[in-house]
Design a protein around this motif. Structure first.
Motif, PDB file in Angstrom:
ATOM      1  N   ILE A  50       0.842  -1.205   0.000  1.00 54.98           N
ATOM      2  CA  ILE A  50       0.000   0.000   0.000  1.00 54.98           C
ATOM      3  C   ILE A  50       0.876   1.253   0.000  1.00 54.98           C
ATOM      4  O   ILE A  50       0.544   2.257  -0.626  1.00 54.98           O
ATOM      5  CB  ILE A  50      -0.950   0.015   1.222  1.00 54.98           C
ATOM      6  N   ALA A  51       2.019   1.167   0.683  1.00 55.68           N
ATOM      7  CA  ALA A  51       2.940   2.316   0.719  1.00 55.68           C
ATOM      8  C   ALA A  51       3.727   2.455  -0.587  1.00 55.68           C
ATOM      9  O   ALA A  51       4.564   3.350  -0.714  1.00 55.68           O
ATOM     10  CB  ALA A  51       3.895   2.183   1.901  1.00 55.68           C
ATOM     11  N   THR A  52       3.464   1.576  -1.527  1.00 57.06           N
ATOM     12  CA  THR A  52       4.116   1.518  -2.848  1.00 57.06           C
ATOM     13  C   THR A  52       5.635   1.352  -2.760  1.00 57.06           C
ATOM     14  O   THR A  52       6.373   1.774  -3.645  1.00 57.06           O
ATOM     15  CB  THR A  52       3.795   2.737  -3.747  1.00 57.06           C
ATOM     16  N   LEU A  53       6.095   0.707  -1.691  1.00 55.39           N
ATOM     17  CA  LEU A  53       7.527   0.428  -1.576  1.00 55.39           C
ATOM     18  C   LEU A  53       7.862  -0.912  -2.205  1.00 55.39           C
ATOM     19  O   LEU A  53       9.011  -1.268  -2.379  1.00 55.39           O
ATOM     20  CB  LEU A  53       7.925   0.405  -0.095  1.00 55.39           C
ATOM     21  N   GLN A  54       6.837  -1.661  -2.525  1.00 54.32           N
ATOM     22  CA  GLN A  54       7.017  -3.004  -3.050  1.00 54.32           C
ATOM     23  C   GLN A  54       5.860  -3.279  -4.009  1.00 54.32           C
ATOM     24  O   GLN A  54       4.708  -3.059  -3.664  1.00 54.32           O
ATOM     25  CB  GLN A  54       6.962  -3.965  -1.862  1.00 54.32           C
ATOM     26  N   ALA A  55       6.165  -3.729  -5.210  1.00 54.19           N
ATOM     27  CA  ALA A  55       5.108  -3.959  -6.190  1.00 54.19           C
ATOM     28  C   ALA A  55       4.514  -5.352  -6.012  1.00 54.19           C
ATOM     29  O   ALA A  55       5.241  -6.315  -5.787  1.00 54.19           O
ATOM     30  CB  ALA A  55       5.670  -3.816  -7.600  1.00 54.19           C
ATOM     31  N   PRO A  56       3.189  -5.474  -6.113  1.00 49.85           N
ATOM     32  CA  PRO A  56       2.590  -6.816  -6.087  1.00 49.85           C
ATOM     33  C   PRO A  56       2.757  -7.494  -7.453  1.00 49.85           C
ATOM     34  O   PRO A  56       3.116  -6.826  -8.421  1.00 49.85           O
ATOM     35  CB  PRO A  56       1.116  -6.524  -5.799  1.00 49.85           C
ATOM     36  N   ASP A  57       2.538  -8.796  -7.516  1.00 54.39           N
ATOM     37  CA  ASP A  57       2.591  -9.500  -8.802  1.00 54.39           C
ATOM     38  C   ASP A  57       1.357  -9.161  -9.630  1.00 54.39           C
ATOM     39  O   ASP A  57       1.415  -9.086 -10.852  1.00 54.39           O
ATOM     40  CB  ASP A  57       2.634 -11.017  -8.593  1.00 54.39           C
ATOM     41  N   SER A  58       0.234  -8.992  -8.939  1.00 58.59           N
ATOM     42  CA  SER A  58      -1.001  -8.667  -9.644  1.00 58.59           C
ATOM     43  C   SER A  58      -1.934  -7.948  -8.685  1.00 58.59           C
ATOM     44  O   SER A  58      -1.723  -7.971  -7.475  1.00 58.59           O
ATOM     45  CB  SER A  58      -1.664  -9.949 -10.153  1.00 58.59           C
ATOM     46  N   GLY A  59      -2.957  -7.326  -9.245  1.00 61.03           N
ATOM     47  CA  GLY A  59      -3.941  -6.637  -8.422  1.00 61.03           C
ATOM     48  C   GLY A  59      -3.916  -5.139  -8.604  1.00 61.03           C
ATOM     49  O   GLY A  59      -3.010  -4.589  -9.226  1.00 61.03           O
ATOM     50  N   ILE A  60      -4.940  -4.503  -8.066  1.00 58.31           N
ATOM     51  CA  ILE A  60      -5.113  -3.055  -8.202  1.00 58.31           C
ATOM     52  C   ILE A  60      -5.286  -2.434  -6.820  1.00 58.31           C
ATOM     53  O   ILE A  60      -5.961  -3.009  -5.965  1.00 58.31           O
ATOM     54  CB  ILE A  60      -6.371  -2.735  -9.061  1.00 58.31           C
ATOM     55  N   ALA A  61      -4.653  -1.279  -6.604  1.00 58.79           N
ATOM     56  CA  ALA A  61      -4.856  -0.530  -5.365  1.00 58.79           C
ATOM     57  C   ALA A  61      -5.176   0.903  -5.734  1.00 58.79           C
ATOM     58  O   ALA A  61      -4.461   1.512  -6.529  1.00 58.79           O
ATOM     59  CB  ALA A  61      -3.599  -0.585  -4.506  1.00 58.79           C
ATOM     60  N   SER A  62      -6.266   1.436  -5.176  1.00 57.96           N
ATOM     61  CA  SER A  62      -6.589   2.828  -5.476  1.00 57.96           C
ATOM     62  C   SER A  62      -6.989   3.577  -4.214  1.00 57.96           C
ATOM     63  O   SER A  62      -7.535   2.998  -3.275  1.00 57.96           O
ATOM     64  CB  SER A  62      -7.699   2.916  -6.522  1.00 57.96           C
ATOM     65  N   LEU A  63      -6.645   4.882  -4.223  1.00 54.89           N
ATOM     66  CA  LEU A  63      -7.019   5.770  -3.120  1.00 54.89           C
ATOM     67  C   LEU A  63      -7.874   6.880  -3.705  1.00 54.89           C
ATOM     68  O   LEU A  63      -7.414   7.618  -4.583  1.00 54.89           O
ATOM     69  CB  LEU A  63      -5.766   6.342  -2.451  1.00 54.89           C
ATOM     70  N   ASN A  64      -9.113   6.954  -3.267  1.00 53.16           N
ATOM     71  CA  ASN A  64     -10.080   7.897  -3.832  1.00 53.16           C
ATOM     72  C   ASN A  64     -10.098   7.827  -5.364  1.00 53.16           C
ATOM     73  O   ASN A  64     -10.130   8.845  -6.042  1.00 53.16           O
ATOM     74  CB  ASN A  64      -9.757   9.337  -3.400  1.00 53.16           C
ATOM     75  N   GLY A  65     -10.064   6.627  -5.871  1.00 57.80           N
ATOM     76  CA  GLY A  65     -10.171   6.426  -7.312  1.00 57.80           C
ATOM     77  C   GLY A  65      -8.878   6.563  -8.094  1.00 57.80           C
ATOM     78  O   GLY A  65      -8.837   6.281  -9.291  1.00 57.80           O
ATOM     79  N   ILE A  66      -7.804   6.998  -7.429  1.00 57.62           N
ATOM     80  CA  ILE A  66      -6.524   7.131  -8.131  1.00 57.62           C
ATOM     81  C   ILE A  66      -5.713   5.844  -7.983  1.00 57.62           C
ATOM     82  O   ILE A  66      -5.531   5.348  -6.866  1.00 57.62           O
ATOM     83  CB  ILE A  66      -5.714   8.320  -7.562  1.00 57.62           C
TER      84      ILE A  66
END
Ligand SMILES: Nc1ncnc2c1ncn2[C@@H]1O[C@H](COP(=O)(O)OP(=O)(O)O)[C@@H](O)[C@H]1O
Ligand SMILES: [Mg+2]
Length: 296
Positions: free
Chosen positions: A48-64
């Motif tokens: 979530i802190a974007t320090l590590q990329a996942p292999d797959s999936g989507i993360a959004s904060l207020n649509g971003i």
């Protein structure tokens, strides 16, 4: 404020699947991520802190989409990792002033004000002239919060901050979190059920890289109403009871007998008394159900 995670998975190079299809929505307030060691909490928080990329999936904060727009995310992020590096021999105040400058607050007066506020919120104002190096564990954790408050974050991630704190320090730390958790999203991981009980408006239980349940602490307890049973037994009889009943926890009484807690929709037998569910039952029942699925 809404953080939305969809189908996030992560497998490390050694083959450990640390995140297994995590999907969850988190709104403003104090969110407790509860799980045992190795559950995947730190991996999820680093993602979530974007320090590590996942292999797959989507993360959004207020649509971003935060996995694509890392800069936008980091401008609103405050992250306190599970363990952080050593500090130079500098006072808390000087160090915070220095960090504030690094964060681009170029006006001296503004810097001093924001540092003062951060020191006050975290109850470090009195000890601001002392070296952070000499701070106790709890003071260091509060300093970590002071540091992340400098850029007025809207999304605050704090990874196992109470681990290793003594009861008084833990209490002071939770009070600081309570103070900052009102308008922002605060995601807070722990393996201590009482942390969540005392603090959180929303919670999830995680293990084996999966979100096993997501509810408010109160809802979790409500769901177990009428399903918890208790009995005192001799310690030699524990195995027999475990084989026969859904024993989710056992604790020694003062006379060295054992108090067991059993989860069952109906009274297991007449020797059991009904007991009010606690958040700790919610945690153990959830983990227990999950391990049964794995064993089946
Ligand atoms: N960098 C890494 N490389 C390989 N395995 C890792 C790494 N980080 C964590 N793990 C493994 O991933 C699983 C989840 O770890 P972690 O996210 O740290 O869980 P938690 O914070 O809940 O204790 C554990 O089995 C751990 O050993
Ligand atoms: Mg961790």
């Amino acid at each position: 404020m809404e953080l939305s995670l969809s189908n996030i998975s992560k497998t490390y190079k050694n083959g450990v699947k640390a995140l297994d299809d995590v999907t969850i929505d988190i709104s403003a307030g104090m969110f407790g991520l509860l799980g045992p060691n190795g559950a995947g909490k730190s991996t999820l928080m680093r993602t979530i802190a974007t320090l590590q990329a996942p292999d797959s999936g989507i993360a959004s904060l207020n649509g971003i989409n935060i996995l694509e727009d890392k800069i936008a995310l980091r401008q609103t992020l405050g992250y306190l990792p599970q363990s952080f590096g050593v500090y130079p021999k500098m006072s808390a105040e000087d160090l915070l002033l220095y960090f504030a400058r690094l964060k681009g607050i170029s006006n001296k007066k503004e810097r001093e004000e924001i540092v003062q506020t951060a020191l006050e919120i975290t109850n470090l104002w009195e000890v601001r002239k002392k070296n952070v190096k000499g701070y106790s564990g709890g003071m260091k954790q509060r300093f970590g919060i002071a540091q992340l408050l400098l850029n007025s974050p809207k999304l605050i991630i704090v990874d196992e901050p109470t681990a290793g704190l003594d009861p008084a320090e833990r209490h002071r730390f939770l009070n600081v979190l309570r103070e900052i958790g009102t308008n922002n999203i605060v995601i807070f991981s722990t393996h201590i059920v009482d942390d969540v009980k005392e603090l959180c408006t929303d919670m999830a239980i995680m293990n084996g890289g999966k979100i096993l349940s997501h509810h408010t602490p109160t809802e979790g307890v409500e769901r177990l109403k009428g399903q918890m049973w208790t009995k005192n037994i001799q310690r030699d009889d524990l195995e027999e009871h475990e084989a026969k009943f859904n024993v989710i926890s056992s604790n020694f009484n003062q006379d060295n007998s054992l108090n067991i807690r059993v989860h069952s929709e109906m009274q297991p037998d007449e020797s059991f008394a009904s007991s009010n569910p606690e958040l700790e039952d919610v945690y153990f029942v959830t983990l227990h159900k999950d391990s049964e699925v794995v064993a089946a």
